[in-house]
Design a protein around this motif. Sequence first.
Motif, mmCIF file in Angstrom:
data_model
loop_
_atom_site.group_PDB
_atom_site.id
_atom_site.type_symbol
_atom_site.label_atom_id
_atom_site.label_comp_id
_atom_site.label_asym_id
_atom_site.label_seq_id
_atom_site.Cartn_x
_atom_site.Cartn_y
_atom_site.Cartn_z
ATOM 1 N N MET A 98 0.846 -1.205 0.000
ATOM 2 C CA MET A 98 0.000 0.000 0.000
ATOM 3 C C MET A 98 0.878 1.251 0.000
ATOM 4 O O MET A 98 1.880 1.309 0.696
ATOM 5 N N THR A 99 0.479 2.232 -0.761
ATOM 6 C CA THR A 99 1.173 3.524 -0.749
ATOM 7 C C THR A 99 0.425 4.449 0.211
ATOM 8 O O THR A 99 -0.789 4.626 0.097
ATOM 9 N N ARG A 100 1.179 5.021 1.144
ATOM 10 C CA ARG A 100 0.552 5.933 2.115
ATOM 11 C C ARG A 100 0.512 7.337 1.500
ATOM 12 O O ARG A 100 1.539 7.856 1.070
ATOM 13 N N VAL A 101 -0.696 7.895 1.470
ATOM 14 C CA VAL A 101 -0.871 9.177 0.781
ATOM 15 C C VAL A 101 -1.394 10.244 1.737
ATOM 16 O O VAL A 101 -2.303 9.997 2.534
ATOM 17 N N GLY A 102 -0.808 11.437 1.632
ATOM 18 C CA GLY A 102 -1.305 12.601 2.370
ATOM 19 C C GLY A 102 -1.833 13.634 1.389
ATOM 20 O O GLY A 102 -1.325 13.752 0.271
ATOM 21 N N ILE A 103 -2.856 14.361 1.806
ATOM 22 C CA ILE A 103 -3.372 15.461 0.976
ATOM 23 C C ILE A 103 -3.251 16.762 1.763
ATOM 24 O O ILE A 103 -3.794 16.887 2.862
ATOM 25 N N VAL A 104 -2.522 17.702 1.184
ATOM 26 C CA VAL A 104 -2.380 19.021 1.815
ATOM 27 C C VAL A 104 -3.434 19.943 1.190
ATOM 28 O O VAL A 104 -3.440 20.147 -0.018
ATOM 29 N N GLY A 105 -4.326 20.450 2.032
ATOM 30 C CA GLY A 105 -5.443 21.245 1.514
ATOM 31 C C GLY A 105 -6.624 20.350 1.171
ATOM 32 O O GLY A 105 -7.287 20.542 0.154
ATOM 33 N N ALA A 106 -6.888 19.392 2.049
ATOM 34 C CA ALA A 106 -7.881 18.357 1.729
ATOM 35 C C ALA A 106 -9.322 18.853 1.776
ATOM 36 O O ALA A 106 -10.223 18.193 1.268
ATOM 37 N N THR A 107 -9.547 20.015 2.393
ATOM 38 C CA THR A 107 -10.938 20.454 2.549
ATOM 39 C C THR A 107 -11.421 21.335 1.403
ATOM 40 O O THR A 107 -12.575 21.753 1.388
ATOM 41 N N GLY A 108 -10.544 21.618 0.456
ATOM 42 C CA GLY A 108 -10.982 22.384 -0.712
ATOM 43 C C GLY A 108 -11.738 21.482 -1.670
ATOM 44 O O GLY A 108 -11.889 20.281 -1.441
ATOM 45 N N TYR A 109 -12.224 22.056 -2.766
ATOM 46 C CA TYR A 109 -13.002 21.262 -3.721
ATOM 47 C C TYR A 109 -12.177 20.139 -4.348
ATOM 48 O O TYR A 109 -12.643 19.005 -4.462
ATOM 49 N N THR A 110 -10.949 20.460 -4.760
ATOM 50 C CA THR A 110 -10.160 19.404 -5.399
ATOM 51 C C THR A 110 -9.689 18.395 -4.350
ATOM 52 O O THR A 110 -9.643 17.197 -4.618
ATOM 53 N N GLY A 111 -9.331 18.895 -3.174
ATOM 54 C CA GLY A 111 -8.883 17.990 -2.103
ATOM 55 C C GLY A 111 -9.978 16.997 -1.749
ATOM 56 O O GLY A 111 -9.728 15.793 -1.607
ATOM 57 N N ALA A 112 -11.203 17.491 -1.616
ATOM 58 C CA ALA A 112 -12.307 16.615 -1.229
ATOM 59 C C ALA A 112 -12.600 15.579 -2.323
ATOM 60 O O ALA A 112 -12.912 14.419 -2.041
ATOM 61 N N GLU A 113 -12.493 16.007 -3.578
ATOM 62 C CA GLU A 113 -12.721 15.068 -4.680
ATOM 63 C C GLU A 113 -11.622 13.998 -4.688
ATOM 64 O O GLU A 113 -11.875 12.813 -4.937
ATOM 65 N N LEU A 114 -10.395 14.429 -4.356
ATOM 66 C CA LEU A 114 -9.291 13.470 -4.247
ATOM 67 C C LEU A 114 -9.556 12.445 -3.150
ATOM 68 O O LEU A 114 -9.314 11.252 -3.329
ATOM 69 N N VAL A 115 -10.048 12.929 -2.014
ATOM 70 C CA VAL A 115 -10.365 12.015 -0.912
ATOM 71 C C VAL A 115 -11.346 10.958 -1.407
ATOM 72 O O VAL A 115 -11.149 9.753 -1.212
ATOM 73 N N ARG A 116 -12.369 11.414 -2.099
ATOM 74 C CA ARG A 116 -13.398 10.485 -2.593
ATOM 75 C C ARG A 116 -12.778 9.449 -3.545
ATOM 76 O O ARG A 116 -13.018 8.244 -3.412
ATOM 77 N N ILE A 117 -11.960 9.903 -4.460
ATOM 78 C CA ILE A 117 -11.375 8.983 -5.450
ATOM 79 C C ILE A 117 -10.385 8.027 -4.770
ATOM 80 O O ILE A 117 -10.410 6.812 -4.993
ATOM 81 N N LEU A 118 -9.517 8.585 -3.912
ATOM 82 C CA LEU A 118 -8.451 7.758 -3.327
ATOM 83 C C LEU A 118 -8.995 6.740 -2.330
ATOM 84 O O LEU A 118 -8.404 5.667 -2.151
ATOM 85 N N MET A 119 -10.118 7.057 -1.679
ATOM 86 C CA MET A 119 -10.688 6.087 -0.742
ATOM 87 C C MET A 119 -11.154 4.826 -1.475
ATOM 88 O O MET A 119 -11.299 3.768 -0.880
ATOM 89 N N GLY A 120 -11.370 4.945 -2.774
ATOM 90 C CA GLY A 120 -11.788 3.766 -3.545
ATOM 91 C C GLY A 120 -10.618 3.082 -4.240
ATOM 92 O O GLY A 120 -10.822 2.142 -5.009
#
Length: 193
Positions: free
Chosen positions: A1-23
Amino acid sequence: MTRVGIVGATGYTGAELVRILMGHPEIELTILTSRNYAGEKFENVYPAMAGVVDLVCEAFDLDDLCARSDMVFTALPHKLPMEIVPALIKRGKKVIDLSADFRFQQAATYEAHYQPHKAKDLLAKAVYGLCEINFDRIQKAVLVGNPGCYPTSVLLPLIPLVKNDLLDLDTLIADSKSGVSGAGRSPSLTTLF
Ligand SMILES: NC(=O)c1ccc[n+]([C@@H]2O[C@H](COP(=O)([O-])OP(=O)(O)OC[C@H]3O[C@@H](n4cnc5c(N)ncnc54)[C@H](OP(=O)(O)O)[C@@H]3O)[C@@H](O)[C@H]2O)c1
């Protein structure tokens, strides 16, 4: 597994990234940073993510981010990523930046539209993240400068036509429209209805 961090996760792109990466089956999302929501559960910021992600937003801390991630997405307004990306690369992290900071090979191009560039030496290393065109280079890249939404919508249909010499380049006009989400989540008078 690759451990991933998102800086600025609460913005629109950050939140969309969270959604995609969780899958994503090969990714473990380990750290989501935010200034305004540090200490808040991510699902309190985006209730639609309840049951999808069980992480609490954290203040940005370089050492902590590096200790807990192999790869970092920076989903910040332009100008901020170039302040932190050099340190992340130095510590061996792969970085995908969503802002304009690492999209251009020439600093002069960036500086003509934004501001002085503070990490010019990294521009030659950065790969333009249009995956339909740069798939192989993106796979090997340590730093990816993701294209913006307008260029993506313009480049994807045009590149095959230009490559096959099917267009008169002097006749090209790109008339692009965006909804207000393109301006990010922070409210501003110019994007209110
Ligand atoms: N929106 C789009 O359609 C779109 C499309 C392609 C590319 N992009 C690019 O992607 C990047 C992010 O855009 P976005 O629309 O997701 O932005 P956004 O909704 O405004 O979110 C920005 C994020 O960055 C954080 N942030 C803002 N100012 C900060 C500061 N001074 N220090 C630390 N953190 C800060 C915010 O944190 P808090 O949680 O503390 O508020 C938030 O999490 C931009 O460079 C943008 O050009 C956006």
